[in-house]
Scaffold this motif. Structure first.
Motif, PDB file in Angstrom:
ATOM      1  N   GLN A 187      -6.135   6.964  -5.727  1.00 18.29           N
ATOM      2  CA  GLN A 187      -4.998   7.836  -5.202  1.00 18.29           C
ATOM      3  C   GLN A 187      -3.697   7.282  -5.817  1.00 18.29           C
ATOM      4  N   GLU A 188      -2.713   8.213  -5.713  1.00 13.67           N
ATOM      5  CA  GLU A 188      -1.553   7.993  -6.277  1.00 13.67           C
ATOM      6  C   GLU A 188      -0.944   6.739  -6.061  1.00 13.67           C
ATOM      7  N   GLU A 189      -1.247   6.122  -4.701  1.00 11.26           N
ATOM      8  CA  GLU A 189      -0.554   4.727  -4.416  1.00 11.26           C
ATOM      9  C   GLU A 189      -1.127   3.692  -5.023  1.00 11.26           C
ATOM     10  N   VAL A 190      -2.283   3.741  -5.712  1.00 13.92           N
ATOM     11  CA  VAL A 190      -2.727   2.781  -6.512  1.00 13.92           C
ATOM     12  C   VAL A 190      -1.927   2.331  -7.965  1.00 13.92           C
ATOM     13  N   VAL A 191      -1.634   3.715  -8.342  1.00 14.01           N
ATOM     14  CA  VAL A 191      -0.922   3.988  -9.673  1.00 14.01           C
ATOM     15  C   VAL A 191       0.528   3.469  -9.419  1.00 14.01           C
ATOM     16  N   VAL A 192       1.105   3.907  -8.214  1.00  9.91           N
ATOM     17  CA  VAL A 192       2.457   3.471  -8.051  1.00  9.91           C
ATOM     18  C   VAL A 192       2.580   2.035  -7.927  1.00  9.91           C
ATOM     19  N   VAL A 193       1.643   1.309  -7.054  1.00  9.96           N
ATOM     20  CA  VAL A 193       1.597  -0.066  -6.929  1.00  9.96           C
ATOM     21  C   VAL A 193       1.589  -0.774  -8.353  1.00  9.96           C
ATOM     22  N   GLU A 194       0.480  -0.333  -9.093  1.00  7.47           N
ATOM     23  CA  GLU A 194       0.559  -0.897 -10.486  1.00  7.47           C
ATOM     24  C   GLU A 194       1.651  -1.023 -11.323  1.00  7.47           C
ATOM     25  N   HIS A 195       2.239   0.333 -11.296  1.00  5.69           N
ATOM     26  CA  HIS A 195       3.422   0.398 -12.085  1.00  5.69           C
ATOM     27  C   HIS A 195       4.379  -0.363 -11.797  1.00  5.69           C
ATOM     28  N   SER A 196       4.714  -0.640 -10.326  1.00  4.76           N
ATOM     29  CA  SER A 196       5.750  -1.508  -9.817  1.00  4.76           C
ATOM     30  C   SER A 196       5.778  -2.716 -10.085  1.00  4.76           C
ATOM     31  N   GLY A 197       4.542  -3.287 -10.340  1.00  6.34           N
ATOM     32  CA  GLY A 197       3.910  -4.843 -10.640  1.00  6.34           C
ATOM     33  C   GLY A 197       4.395  -4.844 -12.202  1.00  6.34           C
ATOM     34  N   ASN A 198       4.168  -3.761 -13.044  1.00  2.00           N
ATOM     35  CA  ASN A 198       4.598  -3.997 -14.290  1.00  2.00           C
ATOM     36  C   ASN A 198       6.123  -3.938 -14.583  1.00  2.00           C
ATOM     37  N   ARG A 199       6.756  -3.116 -13.720  1.00  7.23           N
ATOM     38  CA  ARG A 199       8.360  -2.971 -13.727  1.00  7.23           C
ATOM     39  C   ARG A 199       8.799  -4.329 -13.293  1.00  7.23           C
ATOM     40  N   LEU A 200       8.267  -5.033 -12.301  1.00  3.36           N
ATOM     41  CA  LEU A 200       8.682  -6.381 -11.655  1.00  3.36           C
ATOM     42  C   LEU A 200       8.580  -7.291 -12.922  1.00  3.36           C
ATOM     43  N   VAL A 201       7.377  -7.278 -13.771  1.00  2.00           N
ATOM     44  CA  VAL A 201       7.543  -8.311 -14.788  1.00  2.00           C
ATOM     45  C   VAL A 201       8.893  -7.896 -15.771  1.00  2.00           C
ATOM     46  N   ALA A 242     -11.080   1.816   0.000  1.00  2.00           N
ATOM     47  CA  ALA A 242     -11.651   2.241  -1.309  1.00  2.00           C
ATOM     48  C   ALA A 242     -11.005   3.137  -2.032  1.00  2.00           C
ATOM     49  N   THR A 243     -10.164   3.881  -1.475  1.00  2.00           N
ATOM     50  CA  THR A 243      -9.621   5.019  -2.537  1.00  2.00           C
ATOM     51  C   THR A 243      -8.286   4.649  -2.764  1.00  2.00           C
ATOM     52  N   GLY A 244      -7.397   3.959  -1.787  1.00  2.00           N
ATOM     53  CA  GLY A 244      -6.014   3.810  -1.927  1.00  2.00           C
ATOM     54  C   GLY A 244      -5.716   2.132  -1.701  1.00  2.00           C
ATOM     55  N   GLY A 245      -5.743   1.994  -0.414  1.00  2.00           N
ATOM     56  CA  GLY A 245      -5.617   0.726   0.130  1.00  2.00           C
ATOM     57  C   GLY A 245      -4.651  -0.112   0.611  1.00  2.00           C
ATOM     58  N   ASP A 246      -3.309   0.390   0.286  1.00  2.00           N
ATOM     59  CA  ASP A 246      -1.933  -0.661   0.468  1.00  2.00           C
ATOM     60  C   ASP A 246      -1.736  -0.907   1.881  1.00  2.00           C
ATOM     61  N   ASP A 247      -2.326   0.001   2.710  1.00  2.00           N
ATOM     62  CA  ASP A 247      -2.204  -0.323   4.189  1.00  2.00           C
ATOM     63  C   ASP A 247      -2.787  -1.245   4.708  1.00  2.00           C
ATOM     64  N   LEU A 248      -4.111  -1.761   4.113  1.00  2.00           N
ATOM     65  CA  LEU A 248      -5.088  -2.423   4.805  1.00  2.00           C
ATOM     66  C   LEU A 248      -4.397  -4.152   4.828  1.00  2.00           C
ATOM     67  N   PRO A 249      -3.951  -4.630   3.723  1.00  2.00           N
ATOM     68  CA  PRO A 249      -3.252  -5.916   3.668  1.00  2.00           C
ATOM     69  C   PRO A 249      -2.064  -6.097   4.783  1.00  2.00           C
ATOM     70  N   VAL A 250      -1.381  -4.821   5.063  1.00  2.00           N
ATOM     71  CA  VAL A 250      -0.208  -4.893   6.025  1.00  2.00           C
ATOM     72  C   VAL A 250      -1.147  -4.933   7.548  1.00  2.00           C
ATOM     73  N   LEU A 251      -1.968  -4.157   7.669  1.00  2.00           N
ATOM     74  CA  LEU A 251      -2.610  -4.211   8.886  1.00  2.00           C
ATOM     75  C   LEU A 251      -3.355  -5.550   9.426  1.00  2.00           C
ATOM     76  N   ALA A 252      -3.863  -6.131   8.119  1.00  2.00           N
ATOM     77  CA  ALA A 252      -4.754  -7.500   8.266  1.00  2.00           C
ATOM     78  C   ALA A 252      -3.606  -8.478   8.812  1.00  2.00           C
ATOM     79  N   LEU A 253      -2.458  -8.605   7.963  1.00  2.00           N
ATOM     80  CA  LEU A 253      -1.476  -9.294   8.517  1.00  2.00           C
ATOM     81  C   LEU A 253      -0.888  -9.443   9.922  1.00  2.00           C
ATOM     82  N   CYS A 254      -0.792  -8.064  10.231  1.00  2.00           N
ATOM     83  CA  CYS A 254      -0.321  -7.608  11.660  1.00  2.00           C
ATOM     84  C   CYS A 254      -1.180  -8.113  12.858  1.00  2.00           C
ATOM     85  N   LEU A 255      -2.717  -8.028  12.542  1.00  2.00           N
ATOM     86  CA  LEU A 255      -3.740  -8.423  13.479  1.00  2.00           C
ATOM     87  C   LEU A 255      -3.817 -10.116  13.204  1.00  2.00           C
ATOM     88  N   LEU A 256      -3.374 -10.618  12.106  1.00  2.00           N
ATOM     89  CA  LEU A 256      -3.369 -12.070  11.955  1.00  2.00           C
ATOM     90  C   LEU A 256      -2.175 -12.605  12.934  1.00  2.00           C
TER      91      LEU A 256
END
Length: 451
Positions: A122-136, A236-250
């Motif tokens: 999904q688009e968010e995967v590409v967006v996150v990867e592009h943002s990582g490249n721009r950060l570098v 499996a298809t996008g995923g950016d929300d799951l680390p956020v959710l897991a940190l909230c549960l933690l």
């Protein structure tokens, strides 16, 4: 500090009966069977290629998990104390289900994408990867207004990064190498697994004999955050929300363990990834205030997001505002694709001055929750989780731009609340502890109540 008014959050009796039926296996079977049907329908009808690919793999994984639970139920009928029907076996089936319905399709799509399939993310995967490249390359994950305007019209949406700066860290592997293992979803999954494991560890009782129903409730909460289709499909298809959710549960688990400083660090890390964690941080600060530790929790909860924003603010303030504020508020160069037909979106699009009405309803809901926090701040982590769940549900329903996938937050938080409830103390242990306390304070021994 002991809080006299701190009451155990009680789960409705009807839900307890459903959850405990056949030692929890009945609901397990229903979960996996219904999920198998959902995945099969998704594979056959979804208009999104990554979703169809997920459903084709996940349907078999859920079916195998359902068959495993059916075997556990058969073993339980023969012997209620059979190891196959116990909690460790249920954990094993849950782990298998997550591997089969989330990790397997995720890794398969990552490998296919690395092999040239452009329709396997999904688009968010590409967006996150592009943002990582721009950060570098530039020191900030964001493109400015003029840079986005210079892109072809069809590419402008992918030029935006509507996340907090910390999310770009998941895109750094792709900036280093190009392969299946640098797919941002792989790192989303690793982070999610790590944070959930820490949450389970934080809730582990010091005395297993006094744990009560908490271990089973923790398992149910983990199932809601991992194998429930809304979470499995998203990871499996996008995923950016799951680390956020897991940190909230933690963070909530650490609050239940009475560790406000660590809870602040966990929710602060979530807030450095996405705005969805910020309301949870405010609720946890209100919870910490009842223990006179609001400052300790707020230091991490507010400090980490501020530290994450500082470099992007110094490098290009306008780019930060364009991505983090203007786009979500509807003032960007493109319209947000998050347009699920919830009430807020329908009001905004169907009524005159609909956006103003939807915004007013959203503000009113936020004001009501704020008033509740001020008048009756949550005194338990379980109550805090419920407030977070209902508050985020209201926000998701009333936001003009939203999507079905965001429902994973309130669903998982509602399931997690039961895991945060403190086990009811054994009556004999409580009475013995009272006698000991009386002796320490030099009071006359209390009389044992007659039965």
């Amino acid at each position: 500090m002991t809080v006299a008014a701190d009451r155990t959050t009680r789960t409705p009796a009807s839900w307890r009966r459903i959850d405990r039926a056949a030692g929890g296996l009945a609901l397990d079977l229903g979960l996996y069977a219904a999920s198998a049907a959902f995945a099969a329908v998704t594979a056959a009808t979804s208009t999104l290629p990554p979703h169809r690919a997920w459903g084709a793999v996940a349907a078999f994984g859920y079916l195998l998990a359902a068959l495993a639970v059916a075997g556990q139920l058969a073993a339980r009928r023969r012997d209620a104390a059979a190891p196959l029907a116990g909690l460790p076996a249920r954990w094993a089936v849950t782990g298998f289900a997550w591997a089969a319905t989330t990790l397997s399709p995720l890794l398969l799509q990552s490998a296919q994408r690395a092999g040239g399939r452009i329709d396997r993310a999904q688009e968010e995967v590409v967006v996150v990867e592009h943002s990582g490249n721009r950060l570098v390359e530039t020191g900030t994950p964001y493109l400015g207004h003029d840079a986005i305007a210079a892109l072809p019209a069809d590419d402008r949406l992918l030029g935006y990064t509507p996340y907090q700066p910390g999310m770009a860290l998941f895109g750094l592997p792709r900036a280093v190498a190009d392969g299946w293992w640098t797919d941002a979803r792989v790192w989303f999954a690793l982070a999610t697994a790590l944070f959930l494991a820490l949450a389970v560890r934080a809730l582990r009782p010091a005395d297993p004999a006094a744990a009560g129903d908490r271990p089973a409730a923790v398992l149910r909460g983990i199932q809601a955050a991992t194998v429930l289709p809304i979470c499995a499909l998203t990871l499996a298809t996008g995923g950016d929300d799951l680390p956020v959710l897991a940190l909230c549960l933690l963070a909530l688990a650490l609050a239940a363990a009475d560790r406000p400083g660590r809870a602040g660090l966990a929710i602060g890390a979530a807030g450095a990834l996405k705005l969805f964690a910020w309301p949870v941080a405010l609720v946890l600060i209100a919870w910490a205030a009842t223990r006179r530790s609001a400052g300790k929790l707020a230091l991490g909860a507010l400090g980490l997001p501020a530290l994450a924003l500082l470099p992007a603010l110094l490098v290009d303030r306008d780019a930060l505002v364009e991505n983090v504020l203007r786009l979500p508020l509807g003032h960007g160069l493109v319209t947000s694709p998050a347009q699920s037909p919830f009430p807020g979106h329908l009001i905004a699009t169907a009524l005159p001055a609909g956006r103003v009405i939807a915004a007013a309803l959203l503000v009113a809901a936020g004001a009501a929750i704020a008033a509740r926090l001020l008048r009756r701040p949550p005194r338990t982590a379980a109550t805090a989780a419920l407030i977070c769940a209902y508050g985020l549900l209201a926000a998701i329903l009333l936001m003009p731009a939203t999507r079905f996938g965001y429902l994973l937050y309130p669903v998982a938080l509602l399931a997690w609340a039961s895991a945060l409830t403190r086990p009811a103390p054994d009556a004999a242990a409580t009475l013995t502890g009272g006698f000991a306390a009386d002796r320490r304070r030099g009071r006359p021994p209390r009389r044992t109540p007659e039965v």
